[in-house]
Design a protein around this motif. Structure first.
Motif, PDB file in Angstrom:
ATOM      1  N   ALA A 145       0.837  -1.204   0.000  1.00 48.04           N
ATOM      2  CA  ALA A 145       0.000   0.000   0.000  1.00 48.04           C
ATOM      3  C   ALA A 145       0.869   1.250   0.000  1.00 48.04           C
ATOM      4  O   ALA A 145       0.593   2.216  -0.728  1.00 48.04           O
ATOM      5  CB  ALA A 145      -0.932  -0.006   1.206  1.00 48.04           C
ATOM      6  N   CYS A 146       1.926   1.252   0.805  1.00 54.06           N
ATOM      7  CA  CYS A 146       2.841   2.399   0.831  1.00 54.06           C
ATOM      8  C   CYS A 146       3.500   2.599  -0.531  1.00 54.06           C
ATOM      9  O   CYS A 146       3.658   3.736  -0.991  1.00 54.06           O
ATOM     10  CB  CYS A 146       3.899   2.194   1.908  1.00 54.06           C
ATOM     11  SG  CYS A 146       3.293   2.337   3.613  1.00 54.06           S
ATOM     12  N   SER A 147       3.864   1.508  -1.175  1.00 58.71           N
ATOM     13  CA  SER A 147       4.507   1.611  -2.490  1.00 58.71           C
ATOM     14  C   SER A 147       3.558   2.153  -3.545  1.00 58.71           C
ATOM     15  O   SER A 147       3.996   2.648  -4.581  1.00 58.71           O
ATOM     16  CB  SER A 147       5.051   0.245  -2.925  1.00 58.71           C
ATOM     17  OG  SER A 147       4.002  -0.628  -3.309  1.00 58.71           O
ATOM     18  N   CYS A 148       2.249   2.066  -3.265  1.00 64.65           N
ATOM     19  CA  CYS A 148       1.235   2.566  -4.205  1.00 64.65           C
ATOM     20  C   CYS A 148       0.763   3.976  -3.841  1.00 64.65           C
ATOM     21  O   CYS A 148      -0.235   4.457  -4.388  1.00 64.65           O
ATOM     22  CB  CYS A 148       0.032   1.626  -4.233  1.00 64.65           C
ATOM     23  SG  CYS A 148       0.372   0.002  -4.908  1.00 64.65           S
ATOM     24  N   GLY A 149       1.435   4.619  -2.909  1.00 65.97           N
ATOM     25  CA  GLY A 149       1.103   6.004  -2.584  1.00 65.97           C
ATOM     26  C   GLY A 149       0.163   6.181  -1.411  1.00 65.97           C
ATOM     27  O   GLY A 149      -0.398   7.267  -1.231  1.00 65.97           O
ATOM     28  N   HIS A 150       0.000   5.167  -0.574  1.00 70.01           N
ATOM     29  CA  HIS A 150      -0.928   5.264   0.552  1.00 70.01           C
ATOM     30  C   HIS A 150      -0.219   5.362   1.901  1.00 70.01           C
ATOM     31  O   HIS A 150      -0.809   5.071   2.941  1.00 70.01           O
ATOM     32  CB  HIS A 150      -1.869   4.052   0.556  1.00 70.01           C
ATOM     33  CG  HIS A 150      -2.805   4.023  -0.613  1.00 70.01           C
ATOM     34  ND1 HIS A 150      -3.994   4.728  -0.641  1.00 70.01           N
ATOM     35  CD2 HIS A 150      -2.722   3.392  -1.815  1.00 70.01           C
ATOM     36  CE1 HIS A 150      -4.606   4.518  -1.793  1.00 70.01           C
ATOM     37  NE2 HIS A 150      -3.852   3.711  -2.522  1.00 70.01           N
ATOM     38  N   ALA A 151       1.049   5.806   1.901  1.00 69.53           N
ATOM     39  CA  ALA A 151       1.778   5.926   3.161  1.00 69.53           C
ATOM     40  C   ALA A 151       1.102   6.915   4.104  1.00 69.53           C
ATOM     41  O   ALA A 151       1.082   6.705   5.328  1.00 69.53           O
ATOM     42  CB  ALA A 151       3.224   6.348   2.892  1.00 69.53           C
ATOM     43  N   SER A 152       0.539   7.989   3.566  1.00 73.61           N
ATOM     44  CA  SER A 152      -0.121   8.975   4.426  1.00 73.61           C
ATOM     45  C   SER A 152      -1.338   8.379   5.123  1.00 73.61           C
ATOM     46  O   SER A 152      -1.627   8.708   6.279  1.00 73.61           O
ATOM     47  CB  SER A 152      -0.536  10.202   3.606  1.00 73.61           C
ATOM     48  OG  SER A 152      -1.438   9.837   2.565  1.00 73.61           O
ATOM     49  N   THR A 153      -2.054   7.482   4.430  1.00 74.16           N
ATOM     50  CA  THR A 153      -3.195   6.812   5.059  1.00 74.16           C
ATOM     51  C   THR A 153      -2.726   5.874   6.158  1.00 74.16           C
ATOM     52  O   THR A 153      -3.324   5.807   7.235  1.00 74.16           O
ATOM     53  CB  THR A 153      -4.000   6.022   4.010  1.00 74.16           C
ATOM     54  OG1 THR A 153      -4.398   6.903   2.958  1.00 74.16           O
ATOM     55  CG2 THR A 153      -5.238   5.392   4.637  1.00 74.16           C
ATOM     56  N   VAL A 154      -1.656   5.143   5.890  1.00 70.60           N
ATOM     57  CA  VAL A 154      -1.085   4.252   6.909  1.00 70.60           C
ATOM     58  C   VAL A 154      -0.707   5.055   8.148  1.00 70.60           C
ATOM     59  O   VAL A 154      -1.011   4.663   9.284  1.00 70.60           O
ATOM     60  CB  VAL A 154       0.139   3.506   6.352  1.00 70.60           C
ATOM     61  CG1 VAL A 154       0.861   2.744   7.468  1.00 70.60           C
ATOM     62  CG2 VAL A 154      -0.284   2.548   5.250  1.00 70.60           C
ATOM     63  N   GLU A 155      -0.078   6.202   7.951  1.00 70.77           N
ATOM     64  CA  GLU A 155       0.322   7.038   9.082  1.00 70.77           C
ATOM     65  C   GLU A 155      -0.883   7.591   9.818  1.00 70.77           C
ATOM     66  O   GLU A 155      -0.916   7.618  11.060  1.00 70.77           O
ATOM     67  CB  GLU A 155       1.218   8.181   8.598  1.00 70.77           C
ATOM     68  CG  GLU A 155       1.767   9.039   9.720  1.00 70.77           C
ATOM     69  CD  GLU A 155       2.783  10.061   9.233  1.00 70.77           C
ATOM     70  OE1 GLU A 155       3.403  10.720  10.085  1.00 70.77           O
ATOM     71  OE2 GLU A 155       2.954  10.185   8.008  1.00 70.77           O
ATOM     72  N   ALA A 156      -1.895   8.037   9.071  1.00 70.52           N
ATOM     73  CA  ALA A 156      -3.096   8.600   9.685  1.00 70.52           C
ATOM     74  C   ALA A 156      -3.836   7.576  10.533  1.00 70.52           C
ATOM     75  O   ALA A 156      -4.514   7.926  11.510  1.00 70.52           O
ATOM     76  CB  ALA A 156      -4.023   9.151   8.605  1.00 70.52           C
ATOM     77  N   GLU A 157      -3.710   6.302  10.192  1.00 75.73           N
ATOM     78  CA  GLU A 157      -4.374   5.235  10.935  1.00 75.73           C
ATOM     79  C   GLU A 157      -3.518   4.702  12.091  1.00 75.73           C
ATOM     80  O   GLU A 157      -3.870   3.704  12.714  1.00 75.73           O
ATOM     81  CB  GLU A 157      -4.724   4.083   9.992  1.00 75.73           C
ATOM     82  CG  GLU A 157      -5.735   4.438   8.914  1.00 75.73           C
ATOM     83  CD  GLU A 157      -7.101   4.808   9.490  1.00 75.73           C
ATOM     84  OE1 GLU A 157      -7.419   4.328  10.598  1.00 75.73           O
ATOM     85  OE2 GLU A 157      -7.827   5.569   8.827  1.00 75.73           O
ATOM     86  N   GLY A 158      -2.417   5.382  12.385  1.00 77.77           N
ATOM     87  CA  GLY A 158      -1.559   4.958  13.481  1.00 77.77           C
ATOM     88  C   GLY A 158      -0.555   3.888  13.115  1.00 77.77           C
ATOM     89  O   GLY A 158       0.071   3.284  13.994  1.00 77.77           O
ATOM     90  N   GLY A 159      -0.362   3.659  11.827  1.00 71.90           N
ATOM     91  CA  GLY A 159       0.507   2.587  11.391  1.00 71.90           C
ATOM     92  C   GLY A 159       1.966   2.799  11.722  1.00 71.90           C
ATOM     93  O   GLY A 159       2.697   1.838  11.993  1.00 71.90           O
ATOM     94  N   MET A 160       2.408   4.050  11.755  1.00 74.11           N
ATOM     95  CA  MET A 160       3.813   4.310  12.018  1.00 74.11           C
ATOM     96  C   MET A 160       4.200   3.846  13.425  1.00 74.11           C
ATOM     97  O   MET A 160       5.236   3.210  13.633  1.00 74.11           O
ATOM     98  CB  MET A 160       4.104   5.800  11.846  1.00 74.11           C
ATOM     99  CG  MET A 160       5.571   6.154  11.865  1.00 74.11           C
ATOM    100  SD  MET A 160       5.810   7.899  11.434  1.00 74.11           S
ATOM    101  CE  MET A 160       7.578   8.040  11.701  1.00 74.11           C
ATOM    102  N   GLY A 161       3.351   4.136  14.400  1.00 76.16           N
ATOM    103  CA  GLY A 161       3.621   3.703  15.766  1.00 76.16           C
ATOM    104  C   GLY A 161       3.628   2.194  15.900  1.00 76.16           C
ATOM    105  O   GLY A 161       4.463   1.618  16.610  1.00 76.16           O
ATOM    106  N   VAL A 162       2.707   1.528  15.215  1.00 75.16           N
ATOM    107  CA  VAL A 162       2.651   0.068  15.263  1.00 75.16           C
ATOM    108  C   VAL A 162       3.903  -0.529  14.630  1.00 75.16           C
ATOM    109  O   VAL A 162       4.497  -1.483  15.151  1.00 75.16           O
ATOM    110  CB  VAL A 162       1.386  -0.453  14.560  1.00 75.16           C
ATOM    111  CG1 VAL A 162       1.356  -1.971  14.576  1.00 75.16           C
ATOM    112  CG2 VAL A 162       0.135   0.097  15.217  1.00 75.16           C
ATOM    113  N   LEU A 163       4.327   0.031  13.505  1.00 74.13           N
ATOM    114  CA  LEU A 163       5.519  -0.467  12.823  1.00 74.13           C
ATOM    115  C   LEU A 163       6.764  -0.275  13.684  1.00 74.13           C
ATOM    116  O   LEU A 163       7.639  -1.149  13.728  1.00 74.13           O
ATOM    117  CB  LEU A 163       5.695   0.248  11.483  1.00 74.13           C
ATOM    118  CG  LEU A 163       4.677  -0.094  10.396  1.00 74.13           C
ATOM    119  CD1 LEU A 163       4.795   0.893   9.237  1.00 74.13           C
ATOM    120  CD2 LEU A 163       4.869  -1.516   9.892  1.00 74.13           C
ATOM    121  N   GLU A 164       6.859   0.856  14.375  1.00 70.56           N
ATOM    122  CA  GLU A 164       8.003   1.086  15.250  1.00 70.56           C
ATOM    123  C   GLU A 164       8.032   0.072  16.386  1.00 70.56           C
ATOM    124  O   GLU A 164       9.095  -0.453  16.750  1.00 70.56           O
ATOM    125  CB  GLU A 164       7.966   2.510  15.794  1.00 70.56           C
ATOM    126  CG  GLU A 164       8.303   3.556  14.754  1.00 70.56           C
ATOM    127  CD  GLU A 164       8.169   4.973  15.270  1.00 70.56           C
ATOM    128  OE1 GLU A 164       8.845   5.868  14.725  1.00 70.56           O
ATOM    129  OE2 GLU A 164       7.389   5.192  16.225  1.00 70.56           O
TER     130      GLU A 164
END
Length: 216
Positions: A145-164
């Motif tokens: 999804a990030c490779s398709c341009g949806h990184a901002s959505t992943v971040e908005a859904e709290g994905g960055m914290g989960v990935l960390e």
């Protein structure tokens, strides 16, 4: 499954509409393409929905042509409708099936999956589930999804914290934390690194992460 048998299944005038019905497509639209189908909670026994998802997932592990036919007949859209709203066991099956649909990196198909309402958010939510297999598939889909341009959505859904958290936990399946770190570095830390470089180069006395070092 031999390719010819999957071709026969996809060409069946009754099997695909039945699968669509079991996955929640309205009876009137179960035989239509994705654009014409409307979806709701499946009206059949949950086990039928689960088995249908499993069968569609196997179809989506087939050839590119078979994936195109499955998409045209609405099977991928049905999975996308199920993923955000169903109980965990059905979500897991849908996540695996959708990974099969997009793992080859097909641009149009990937755009259709990750552009569907609630799909990216559902993949992010699955990252926190205590099921290692499900987490791996969800993580790979988040990466795609990030490779398709949806990184901002992943971040908005709290994905960055989960990935960390996944990156530093380093328990269970070894490649999970590695993939999490790769996604963070490629899609979330790049801008921060660029800012650090600019700050460090300007003054010549900045330390790591742009912090001033020394007493002068």
């Amino acid at each position: 499954v031999p390719t010819r048998f999957l071709d026969m299944a996809l060409a069946s005038p009754t099997l695909v509409p039945a699968l669509m019905y079991f996955m929640g497509a309205s009876p009137a639209s179960a035989a239509t393409a994705a654009g014409g189908a409307t979806f709701a909670a499946p009206r059949c026994h949950r086990s039928l929905t689960k088995e249908s998802i499993w069968l569609v997932g196997n179809v989506l592990s087939g050839t590119a042509t078979q994936k195109d036919v499955a998409e045209a007949r609405g099977l991928i859209a049905a999975l996308c409708a199920l993923l955000p709203t169903t109980p965990f066991d059905l979500q897991k099956g849908a996540a695996i099936a959708l990974f099969n649909a997009v793992a080859d990196g097909h641009a149009r198909r990937s755009a259709a999956v990750f552009g569907s309402r609630g799909v990216v958010a559902a993949f992010v939510a699955l990252l926190a589930k205590p099921d290692e297999e499900c987490v791996w598939y969800a993580l790979r889909c988040v990466e795609l999804a990030c490779s398709c341009g949806h990184a901002s959505t992943v971040e908005a859904e709290g994905g960055m914290g989960v990935l960390e958290a996944m990156q530093y936990r380093r328990t269970g399946r070894g490649d999970i934390w590695q993939i999490a770190g790769k996604v963070l570095n490629e899609y979330f830390y790049e801008d921060e690194d660029e800012d650090v470089g600019e700050e460090s180069g300007a003054g010549g006395a900045d330390g790591m992460f742009g912090q001033r070092v020394g007493g002068g």
